[in-house]
Design a protein around this motif. Structure first.
Motif, mmCIF file in Angstrom:
data_model
loop_
_atom_site.group_PDB
_atom_site.id
_atom_site.type_symbol
_atom_site.label_atom_id
_atom_site.label_comp_id
_atom_site.label_asym_id
_atom_site.label_seq_id
_atom_site.Cartn_x
_atom_site.Cartn_y
_atom_site.Cartn_z
ATOM 1 N N ASN A 1 30.309 41.219 -3.645
ATOM 2 C CA ASN A 1 28.628 41.470 -4.038
ATOM 3 C C ASN A 1 28.541 42.859 -4.258
ATOM 4 O OD1 ASN A 1 26.161 40.859 -4.164
ATOM 5 N ND2 ASN A 1 25.627 40.198 -2.297
ATOM 6 N N LYS A 2 27.742 43.121 -5.324
ATOM 7 C CA LYS A 2 27.683 44.389 -5.631
ATOM 8 C C LYS A 2 26.713 45.168 -4.571
ATOM 9 C CE LYS A 2 28.612 44.415 -10.523
ATOM 10 N NZ LYS A 2 29.001 42.881 -10.220
ATOM 11 N N GLU A 3 25.832 44.397 -4.031
ATOM 12 C CA GLU A 3 24.964 45.107 -3.277
ATOM 13 C C GLU A 3 25.470 45.477 -1.636
ATOM 14 O OE1 GLU A 3 22.183 42.019 -3.311
ATOM 15 O OE2 GLU A 3 22.226 42.329 -5.520
ATOM 16 N N THR A 4 26.501 44.658 -1.378
ATOM 17 C CA THR A 4 27.019 45.034 -0.034
ATOM 18 C C THR A 4 28.333 45.325 0.199
ATOM 19 O OG1 THR A 4 27.525 42.511 0.208
ATOM 20 C CG2 THR A 4 25.415 43.108 1.098
ATOM 21 N N LYS A 5 28.833 45.741 -1.173
ATOM 22 C CA LYS A 5 30.308 46.124 -1.059
ATOM 23 C C LYS A 5 30.589 47.365 -0.399
ATOM 24 C CE LYS A 5 32.044 46.227 -5.488
ATOM 25 N NZ LYS A 5 33.357 45.691 -5.995
ATOM 26 N N TYR A 6 31.779 47.345 0.105
ATOM 27 C CA TYR A 6 32.238 48.619 0.761
ATOM 28 C C TYR A 6 33.727 48.794 0.531
ATOM 29 C CZ TYR A 6 33.767 44.968 4.137
ATOM 30 O OH TYR A 6 34.332 44.151 4.645
ATOM 31 N N LYS B 1 19.039 34.507 -9.006
ATOM 32 C CA LYS B 1 19.448 35.860 -8.612
ATOM 33 C C LYS B 1 21.117 35.980 -8.423
ATOM 34 C CE LYS B 1 15.876 38.741 -7.721
ATOM 35 N NZ LYS B 1 15.105 38.824 -6.613
ATOM 36 N N THR B 2 21.683 35.172 -7.616
ATOM 37 C CA THR B 2 23.073 35.386 -7.472
ATOM 38 C C THR B 2 23.923 35.052 -8.785
ATOM 39 O OG1 THR B 2 23.099 33.040 -6.601
ATOM 40 C CG2 THR B 2 22.917 34.570 -5.053
#
Lengths: 433, 104
Positions: free
Chosen positions: B71-76, B12-13
């Motif tokens: 990381n695209k999922e946890t980006k802020y 996945k990563t």
């Protein structure tokens, strides 16, 4: 106006000028010589005129040793002090039977001792109460009234066993421990103070057969003391280095016993008087100097773990040569103390001169320290020399720059930094999106 | 369970995150070694000890922050990867400045 108020004192010619200068110089010389003639004036107090003839050799010896002897009767009119200054430097008291000398009080004798001057007291069987109390103040006790010292094994006369030979002499500087056949003694015994004391000594003690016996009509015969506890001559040295010798016998100094002992008594008494009046065993410490090793100037403070060099001059008065000579000893000890002595080391003599040196490393503690030299050798003057010095901690920039023990940490940090750069290269040049 | 986790992880990563993760593991090892040395020898040059322990630790914290950003999922905060890396770089420089000064 100001000039007019000055006294009209003008030296007009050279003659009065030179006389004035000469007078001033003479005064200076007189004051300087006072130190030399300081210890020469002896006052001998006797209780009857007969002593002048029975103890004539003793008095002659005093003069021969270089003292200026003044003899006074106990009931006479004499003064120790005149106009606030002492007229005499040494005192010899041969006036035991005098109940209360008119001109000499107990406190005067003690003040005389406190001022640094030496005293010789001859006690005997008939010594008066005032002198017993005075001797008590010096830390010595005279045995009771009506007591005498006997020694049957070493008696010198067949009828009177209180006249005997004493040979138990404590080794003191300038006093021989073996003189002739022995010292002839006839008198009363002394006892030293019971407390641990570095100031009171038994100069001449009895041997195993000696005993002090009290014979009185009321209480009969009692043995007060025996063996080596019986002190025949006691020596006391005060903290101001003034010395007192208390002899239990007045006959020890008499011509009769001088002849009976074939000169042994005479020689012994001469040596004791020499010690008593500060001509033997007299040491002094001068010239304290401390510095960093290898330097000469004396700094105001030291740093922790510095190498320190300490030196001091210790001299002994040699009466034969009439000058100060270097003192030879191997038991001088230096302490470097702050509440507890952190360093304690011996002082070594440098090349047979009077200088003693010690080299050591300052301890790892900072604070106010003292160089202490305390020397209490029996028979010699007490030395107590203290010098205060500060030891400071490291300054901010005096620490070691790189510590080899910390190298894993150095390694770790630089590895992290290197790792970061490698990571950065991988991260930035990664072609995947 | 461990094998399944590793297989999923590998699949996945993205590669970038894997690089970050290897760097983190390397930093953990370095930090553990320094800590181990401290346990053996003790507290002696305390300043060096602190800076030696904090270097990998601080770097790891900042690296984890970077991982969050990338990381695209946890980006802020919606900034680009390069910008994130630039922030990371500046922070690390400051950290290393302080640590190297504290080493002595």
């Amino acid at each position: 106006e100001y000039m007019g108020s000055l006294p009209k004192f003008v030296i007009k010619d050279m003659k009065t000028w030179t006389i004035a200068v000469a007078l001033v110089a003479l005064c200076c010389v007189a004051l300087a010589n006072e130190e030399e003639s300081q210890r020469r004036r002896v006052l001998v107090i006797i209780d009857n005129q007969a002593l002048l003839s029975t103890h004539s050799q003793f008095l002659q010896d005093l003069t021969a040793q270089g003292f200026e002897v003044n003899v006074e009767l106990a009931n006479g009119n004499y003064k120790l002090k005149e106009y606030g200054e002492y007229k005499y430097d040494q005192l010899i008291l041969l006036c035991t039977s005098e109940a209360d000398p008119r001109s000499l009080k107990q406190h005067q004798i003690l003040d005389f001792f406190d001022s640094g001057r030496n005293v010789f007291i001859a006690a005997d069987v008939d010594i008066s109460r005032m002198f017993r109390l005075t001797i008590n103040d010096f830390g010595v006790e005279v045995d009771d009234v009506e007591s005498k010292v006997f020694d049957h094994a070493h008696a010198a006369s067949k009828i009177d066993h209180s006249l005997f030979k004493a040979t138990n002499i404590q080794p003191f500087p300038g006093i021989d421990t073996k003189v002739g056949d022995g010292i002839l003694f006839r008198g009363v015994g002394l006892t030293l103070t019971k407390y641990e004391n570095f100031q009171v000594f038994g100069l001449l003690r009895g041997n195993d057969f000696t005993y002090s016996l009290k014979q009185s009509q009321r209480t009969g015969k009692t043995v007060l003391n025996q063996g080596q506890e019986v002190v025949l001559i006691a020596a006391v040295q005060g903290r101001n280095n003034a010395r007192v010798v208390i002899s239990g016998s007045l006959d020890l100094l008499s011509n009769e016993l001088y002849e009976l002992s074939k000169g042994a008594n005479r020689k012994f008494v001469q040596q004791v008087i020499n010690w008593n009046f500060g001509l033997a065993g007299f040491i002094r410490a001068t010239g304290v100097h401390h510095s960093l090793q290898g330097h000469t100037e004396q700094p105001g403070e030291y740093k922790v773990l510095d190498d320190i060099h300490y030196q001091i001059d210790i001299e002994e008065w040699n009466n034969a040569a009439q000058k100060w000579v270097p003192y030879k000893a191997t038991d001088l000890q230096l302490e470097f103390q702050m509440l507890d002595p952190y360093i304690r080391m011996p002082l070594t003599q440098k090349d047979n001169t009077a200088t003693y040196v010690a080299d050591f490393k300052a301890p790892d503690k900072y604070g106010v320290f003292q160089f202490k030299l305390i020397y209490h050798k029996p028979g010699y003057s007490f030395l107590d020399v203290r010098t205060k010095v500060t030891v400071r901690p490291f300054k901010h920039n005096e620490y070691e720059r790189y510590l080899p023990e910390a190298s894993p940490y150095y390694f770790g940090v630089f590895t992290t930094i290197a790792g970061f750069f490698i990571f950065a290269i991988f991260f930035l040049f990664d072609k995947e999106k | 369970i461990l094998f399944d986790f590793l297989k999923e992880y590998n699949k996945k990563t993205p590669k970038r995150l894997k690089i970050i993760d290897t760097f983190c593991i390397f930093l953990i090892i370095v930090g553990a070694l320094q800590f181990g040395y401290f346990l053996i020898v003790g507290d002696f040059p305390r300043n060096s000890l602190l800076s030696g322990l904090f270097a990998p630790l601080g770097t790891m914290i900042l690296t984890v922050c970077l991982r969050f950003q990338v990381n695209k999922e946890t980006k802020y905060l919606n900034i680009t990867d390069e910008r994130a890396f630039f922030d990371y770089f500046i922070c690390l420089i400051t950290l290393y400045l302080a640590i190297v000064n504290f080493l002595g």
